[in-house]
Structures are given as structure tokens and as C-alpha cells.
Design an enzyme around this catalytic site. Structure first.
Site, PDB file in Angstrom:
ATOM      1  N   HIS A   1       0.847  -1.195   0.000  1.00  0.00           N
ATOM      2  CA  HIS A   1       0.000   0.000   0.000  1.00  0.00           C
ATOM      3  C   HIS A   1       0.878   1.239   0.000  1.00  0.00           C
ATOM      4  O   HIS A   1       1.966   1.244   0.592  1.00  0.00           O
ATOM      5  CB  HIS A   1      -0.914   0.006   1.231  1.00  0.00           C
ATOM      6  CG  HIS A   1      -2.021   1.014   1.164  1.00  0.00           C
ATOM      7  ND1 HIS A   1      -1.833   2.323   1.536  1.00  0.00           N
ATOM      8  CD2 HIS A   1      -3.320   0.899   0.768  1.00  0.00           C
ATOM      9  CE1 HIS A   1      -2.975   2.978   1.376  1.00  0.00           C
ATOM     10  NE2 HIS A   1      -3.887   2.157   0.909  1.00  0.00           N
TER      11      HIS A   1
ATOM     12  N   ASP B   1      -7.842  -3.858  -0.754  1.00  0.00           N
ATOM     13  CA  ASP B   1      -8.359  -3.959  -2.120  1.00  0.00           C
ATOM     14  C   ASP B   1      -8.315  -5.399  -2.626  1.00  0.00           C
ATOM     15  O   ASP B   1      -9.161  -5.803  -3.432  1.00  0.00           O
ATOM     16  CB  ASP B   1      -7.556  -3.051  -3.057  1.00  0.00           C
ATOM     17  CG  ASP B   1      -7.713  -1.587  -2.705  1.00  0.00           C
ATOM     18  OD1 ASP B   1      -8.861  -1.147  -2.569  1.00  0.00           O
ATOM     19  OD2 ASP B   1      -6.696  -0.893  -2.545  1.00  0.00           O
TER      20      ASP B   1
END
Length: 444
Positions: free
Chosen positions: A321, A379
Site C-alpha cells: 500500500h 483492495d
């Protein structure tokens, strides 16, 4: 096992010292205040820098610039910590309803029983949209991207609900805020149904926020539809986990739009437009595209090798991330719901989900990924879960926007109510042509 609160250094907000800036060109020195927040790094206050020195700062992407004071959300990316009003995201996602989190973000404290009951009632009775909006939405092409529908329809709320848009009026702000929270799931579900060619399903006041949204998406008039507890809990968690995330691109867009005193509906539409970009709201869709590209678990070693090859442009989507240099705290929570949904729907043996689970196993065991902190992020799990629940990939960003709308409207409210707020006006470093005179066309 009880959740253990993170240990964070708590500072005394306010001025925490000064730094001296030296201009070597002429030997000038200039003192700048150093400010502290509750948690996180101290900041150098450069608000008066240009006025006092004639210099700007240069920070493309604002990666080292605090654009505002905020009391809403705090992220410590190095340690994998996300707090909303001081509450760890893990505790909120495990225990709170989405409307509890909405109240928390808006008003700074968790509601008591009577406050939550009143807030729930207010939101519930705002969920229907003006009937004429059906005709408005039916003007889109059937194959329109759901985010295009969301941008246009949410922006159009300014036309359908024009009576309460004075941003200087606290009561008008409250009404607009409640409408955004209440009507976003209705609009998102209408966009979904329209793409399918199915009738719109009206909201139901006897269902909670997450279950009502699922019902509007998947019920049909021809037969009863029951929202399971597992899927309602999974959707509630998805919404909570996406509620706010500091000053990301879409939140900053909402604040910038709001700084001009634009209507709150226009500001939220601007946030949706920013989220639409694949670098922001399209990450979980990219995960599904990657899985389809890999195609079969037998090809996983090939793509793992490519991901480790620094000369190969291929990257494993849904791992690591931009902000978190540790395990994404939202992923820990959503992983549980993802597996619960797959178990309930008996989809763990489907090739795409089997492939995803094998990738997950490798990422959690392979030293290459562990050492580089390339863990599966929120995600990765959200894409798998949403696909299993029946949402096509183009709907993923719209669902993200649904959850994030409470963060956007809370940030907008905080900005509008701040006495220090002014219209945003970033500066630039001009790199164009020097001053020159106009030359008539016949002499060029």
C-alpha cells in the site's frame, strides 16, 4: 481475545518550537514555527513564508505538506494504524454499525442509545430520492459506467434538493449531510439496477443500512429476497473500512471544491470524480483483472517470478500500500468477512477464488513479500468478496464511493466550520516562456 490498543506518543497540540531557515544567497535568516498535533510528525508552519520572504515551497503531490488541521482520522502507515476520532479501525469494524461510524465521524463521539436511534430514524426516512430522479437516471445509456452515473446523479441532487443549500446555515448543512448519507446507497443501487435492465427497488425502512443496500441491489419484484446475516455483516464492514482515510486525493478534492462554498452535493460529486481514477478507486478492480490474466493456479509461479523481477513491469495488484509500510489494518478485518462470504456462497472451489486464495497463501508465507511488507491489502480482499456477492467489476468504485461518502461529508463539514478556512489556492513554479511581445500573424 480483547483488542490491544496501539501505543502512540501523545503530544501537546500547538507550537512546539522553531526552526531557522537560512538563505545562503544573501545570508538572511528566518524563523519558522514548529507545530505539533495529537499524534504524528511535527510540522513546519510556512503560512507566512511567501509574505515575509518572497519564497514559495515546492512539493509536487503535496507529499510533505499538511493542507489543514483535522480531528477526524489519523494514520500511522509505518505501524499499520488507522484511527477514527481516536478509535482503532479494527474495533469499529468488529463492533460498530456503519451509522454509528457515520455519527462518530460527523460529531466526534460515539452516539448513546437515544442519539443513535434518532440518527438512524433521520437517515432511514431520507433514503428515498425524488421520484423525478428516476426519469433523470433513465437518460443515461444502459452501458454507462456506474461511476459516470454516480457523478452526474449526485451532482444533480443540487437541482432536486435546492431548498437547503446555504452552507453558512448550520441547519441547511445538517439536512444536506443527512441526505448524502441516506441517498447514496439508493443512487448506487439504482445505477446497478439500471445497468442490469432491472426495475429499481425502493428502500425499506425495516432494514439496517447495509442490509437495505443489498436488498435494493439484488431483490426483484417477482419473488422475495432475504439478505443473509453474513452478507449484511460483510457489507457493513466494507463500508466502515472505507469510511475515511485522511487527506487522500478524493478527500482533498472535496475540501478544495468546498473551499469555494460550492454546494455539498457538487463537492461530493467532485470527490466521486476523483475517486473514479484507476490510481485511486480502481485498485480492487485491478486485482480482479490481474487474477483473470493469471488465469490458473498452475501459472502462479510464473507471475510470482515476474513480480520479483525488478526489470519486469508486472506487479501483483492488491499487495502492499502507498501509505501502509506494514499490514493494512483494514485488510485484517476484511479478510475474515471475505472468507465468511466465500464459505456461505460455497465459492472457494471456483477457479478465480481458488487462485486468489493461493496467492494470499504465498504472500503470507514467502519471505520476499514478508520482508518487503507486501501483504495483501484491503483492495485484494474487497474485490474477491464483492465479486462473490454478485457485483461486477465496474461497480467496485461506486461501492467505494458509497462507503467514503461519510468521510467526504465529514471532512467538508469540518472545513466549512473552521474559522481558519479560506479558499484553496495552491502555488506553482512557473517553467514556461519568459515575457515576450505579441507579433502580428503576417510577421510570424
Amino acid at each position: 481475545m480483547a483488542y490491544q490498543l496501539p501505543q502512540l506518543e501523545t503530544l501537546q497540540p500547538g507550537e512546539a518550537g522553531r526552526v531557522t531557515l537560512t538563505f545562503h544567497e544573501d545570508g538572511r535568516t528566518y524563523d519558522l514555527p514548529v507545530l505539533a498535533g495529537t499524534h504524528g510528525p511535527k510540522v513546519v508552519d510556512v503560512q507566512r513564508l511567501y509574505r515575509d520572504t518572497g519564497y514559495f515551497t515546492f512539493d509536487p503531490g503535496f507529499l510533505s505538506t499538511a493542507s489543514c488541521d483535522s480531528t477526524i482520522t489519523y494514520i500511522d502507515g509505518e505501524r499499520g494504524i488507522l484511527l477514527h476520532r481516536g478509535y482503532p479501525i479494527e474495533e469499529l469494524a468488529a463492533n460498530a454499525s456503519f451509522l454509528e461510524v457515520c455519527y462518530l465521524l460527523l460529531y466526534g463521539a460515539l452516539p448513546n442509545h437515544s442519539e443513535l436511534t434518532e440518527f438512524d430514524r433521520t437517515i432511514t426516512y431520507h433514503t428515498m430520492v425524488q421520484e423525478k430522479m428516476k426519469s433523470f437516471l433513465e437518460g443515461y445509456r444502459r452501458d454507462s459506467d456506474p461511476m459516470a452515473v454516480m457523478v452526474g446523479t449526485v451532482g444533480a441532487l443540487s437541482a432536486f434538493y435546492s431548498a437547503h443549500m446555504d452552507v453558512h446555515d448550520p441547519q441547511a448543512r445538517a439536512i444536506a449531510t443527512h441526505r448524502i448519507i441516506a441517498k447514496m446507497p439508493t443512487i448506487a443501487a439504482m445505477a446497478f439496477k439500471y445497468a442490469l435492465g432491472q426495475p429499481f427497488v425502493y428502500p425499506r425502512n425495516d432494514l439496517d443500512y447495509a442490509a437495505n443496500f443489498l436488498h435494493m441491489c439484488f431483490a426483484v419484484p417477482a419473488e422475495p429476497y432475504h439478505v443473509t446475516k453474513v452478507q449484511a455483516r460483510a457489507m457493513n464492514r466494507f463500508l466502515v473500512l472505507h469510511a475515511d482515510h485522511e487527506q487522500n486525493a478524493s478527500t482533498a478534492t472535496v475540501r478544495i471544491a468546498g473551499s469555494s462554498r460550492a454546494t455539498p452535493y457538487a463537492c461530493i460529486a467532485a470527490g466521486i470524480a476523483s475517486l473514479w481514477g484507476p490510481a485511486h478507486g480502481g485498485a480492487n478492480a485491478a486485482v480482479m483483472a490481474m487474477l483473470e490474466k493469471i488465469g490458473h493456479r498452475d501459472r502462479i509461479p510464473e507471475f510470482i517470478a515476474r513480480a520479483k523481477d525488478k526489470n519486469d513491469p508486472f506487479r501483483l495488484m492488491g499487495f502492499g500500500h502507498r501509505v501502509y509500510k506494514n499490514y493494512d489494518p483494514r485488510a485484517r478485518v476484511l479478510r475474515e468477512s471475505c472468507h465468511e462470504v466465500l464459505d456461505e456462497l460455497d465459492k472457494k472451489d471456483e477457479p478465480l477464488f481458488e487462485l486468489a486464495m493461493e496467492l494470499e497463501r504465498i504472500a503470507l508465507e514467502d519471505s520476499y513479500f514478508v520482508e518487503r511488507k507486501l501483504f495483501p491489502n484491503v483492495d485484494f480482499y474487497s474485490g474477491i468478496m464483492l465479486r462473490a456477492m454478485g457485483y461486477p467489476t465496474p461497480m467496485f468504485p461506486a461501492l467505494f464511493a458509497l462507503g467514503r461518502s461519510i468521510g467526504w461529508i465529514s471532512q467538508w463539514k469540518e472545513m466549512i466550520e473552521s474559522p481558519a478556512q479560506r479558499i484553496d489556492r495552491p502555488r506553482q513554479r512557473y517553467m514556461g516562456a519568459p515575457v515576450r511581445s505579441y507579433v502580428p500573424v503576417d510577421q510570424r
